[in-house]
Scaffold this active site. Structure first.
Site, PDB file in Angstrom:
ATOM      1  CG  ASP A 120      -8.246   9.264   9.110  1.00  0.00           C
ATOM      2  OD1 ASP A 120      -8.011   8.827  10.252  1.00  0.00           O
ATOM      3  OD2 ASP A 120      -8.412   8.544   8.112  1.00  0.00           O
ATOM      4  CG  ASP A 198      -4.576  12.020   7.473  1.00  0.00           C
ATOM      5  OD1 ASP A 198      -4.796  13.017   6.759  1.00  0.00           O
ATOM      6  OD2 ASP A 198      -4.777  10.847   7.088  1.00  0.00           O
ATOM      7  CG  HIS A 247      -3.802   7.287  10.338  1.00  0.00           C
ATOM      8  ND1 HIS A 247      -4.883   6.836   9.652  1.00  0.00           N
ATOM      9  CD2 HIS A 247      -3.503   8.508   9.802  1.00  0.00           C
ATOM     10  CE1 HIS A 247      -5.236   7.728   8.726  1.00  0.00           C
ATOM     11  NE2 HIS A 247      -4.404   8.749   8.800  1.00  0.00           N
ATOM     12  CB  CYS A 349      -9.993   4.973  12.543  1.00  0.00           C
ATOM     13  SG  CYS A 349      -8.285   4.535  12.649  1.00  0.00           S
TER      14      CYS A 349
HETATM   15  N1  GLY Z   1      -2.403   2.316   9.389  1.00  0.00           N
HETATM   16  C1  GLY Z   1      -2.156   1.612  10.578  1.00  0.00           C
HETATM   17  C2  GLY Z   1      -1.878   0.172  10.404  1.00  0.00           C
HETATM   18  O1  GLY Z   1      -2.064  -0.341   9.314  1.00  0.00           O
HETATM   19  O2  GLY Z   1      -1.485  -0.492  11.310  1.00  0.00           O
END
Ligand code: GLY
Length: 364
Positions: A120, A198, A247, A349
């Site tokens: 991130d 991010d 993300h 991640c």
């Molecule tokens: N932040 C990505 C997801 O929850 O799928």
């Protein structure tokens, strides 16, 4: 699809990665030591599962239960051993105390969060490592655990950049934000007060990067990166249907030249630039409802790490996904990671690929 060789930046740098799949040589793997439940703030309303809001409001700023931290750290240790056994150099951050309040002139935070997700915080593009301007107040000092590594890479020749530090004042957040219901037009918790993003909202395919606007990345953040990288790169913003976007790497994951995994619930239109690519639609996750996922959806299963353009690190329990990767011609490398998943991420991640052996190319 054409693979055009482009002019190179320095290749003697200790930092060098152009895409998500060149052979992995060095990687940072995060740690859950000291992980703290994120303190509640409106910025979380658009990014965290709505079921977690009460948990964050009650426990925010206090350490996650030690047994959860230990279990997640065991997963990270397994991943580290696996990567080392595959010949990858693994670096770890220095755990930094997170359960401490801090303040800026305009705001304060009861605590930090963790040092678990280097993806991130930092974006590696070639020999440059860019510290990102994150939108969460509780993550403002998260870079601290990675600074010893960054200084080492800098002294060894890497280019080290930090995007403008955001002020994170109230003007950045829609104070009465609520996520849209499915089918309603998208709205975001972030305003355009200043650039924030991010790194995990961007994925790299050589001279083309793909990103989405999210509840941690605003349009100004995307534009800052576009101008910073300059005309050698193209940033494509993809359209997603996700009422809680945070993300891109559980939504859209390029994993090899000409191959991208897309989340069938979220990606309805594949970018024109990838019209010649193979679109891989993964099977639905099998994470049971009883497994705690405080900070992500079950699609965290898509958050894979490539060791090269064939070998893919995938959660060992995700049998249908493992099977799909085999069918698609990849070699799955299973690793236990469910306990880490509870903290909001998976292999992509939890890591930052510092060095992959390869050159800058165009794949679209
Ligand atoms: N932040 C990505 C997801 O929850 O799928």
């Amino acid at each position: 699809m054409s693979e055009t060789k482009l002019p190179q930046s320095s290749s003697s740098s200790p930092v060098c990665a152009w895409n998500e799949w060149d052979p992995l040589e060095e990687v940072i793997v995060g740690t859950c030591t000291g992980a703290v439940v994120p303190p509640w703030h409106i910025s979380l309303a658009g990014a965290m599962p709505s079921e977690s809001e009460a948990f964050f409001k009650e426990h925010g700023g206090t350490p996650f239960p030690q047994e959860r931290i230990d279990a997640a750290n065991r997963n990270l240790a397994e991943l580290t051993s696996l990567l080392e056994s595959e010949g990858v150099k693994v670096r770890r951050p220095k755990p930094v105390e997170q359960a401490l309040p801090y303040a800026a002139p305009d705001w304060s935070s009861p605590s930090g969060v963790y040092n678990a997700m280097p993806r991130d915080l930092m974006l590696v593009i070639g020999d440059e490592i860019i510290e990102t301007p994150g939108a969460w107040r509780s993550r403002y000092f998260e870079f601290k655990s990675f600074r010893d590594l960054l200084k080492e890479y800098f002294h060894a020749g890497a280019r080290w950049t930090a995007a403008p530090r955001p002020e994170l004042t109230d003007e950045l957040f829609v104070q009465d934000y609520t996520p849209p219901a499915p089918g309603e037009p998208m709205r975001y918790v972030l305003t355009e007060f200043e650039p924030v993003f991010d790194a995990a909202d961007f994925v790299r395919c050589g001279s083309d990067l793909f990103c989405h606007r999210s509840n941690v990345t605003n349009a100004a953040g995307i534009e800052w990166l576009r101008r910073h990288l300059g005309s050698e790169f193209r940033i494509h913003e993809i359209e997603v249907e996700d009422t809680m976007p945070m993300h891109i790497d559980s939504t859209f994951m390029p994993i090899a030249p000409g191959k991208v995994v897309i989340n069938p619930d979220r990606v309805k239109k594949v970018p024109d630039a990838l019209r010649h690519w193979d679109i891989l639609v993964p099977p639905r996750p099998t994470i049971p409802d009883s497994h705690p996922l405080y900070m992500s959806s079950k699609w965290i299963t898509m958050n894979v790490l490539m060791l090269d353009e064939n070998r893919v690190v995938v959660e060992e329990n995700e049998e249908p996904l493992i099977h799909a990767f085999k069918e698609w011609g990849f070699t799955p490398v299973p690793c236990p990671f469910r306990d880490f998943n509870s903290f909001g991420g998976s292999f992509h991640c939890a890591t930052l690929d510092v060095r992959r052996r390869g050159t800058l190319q165009s794949y679209v």
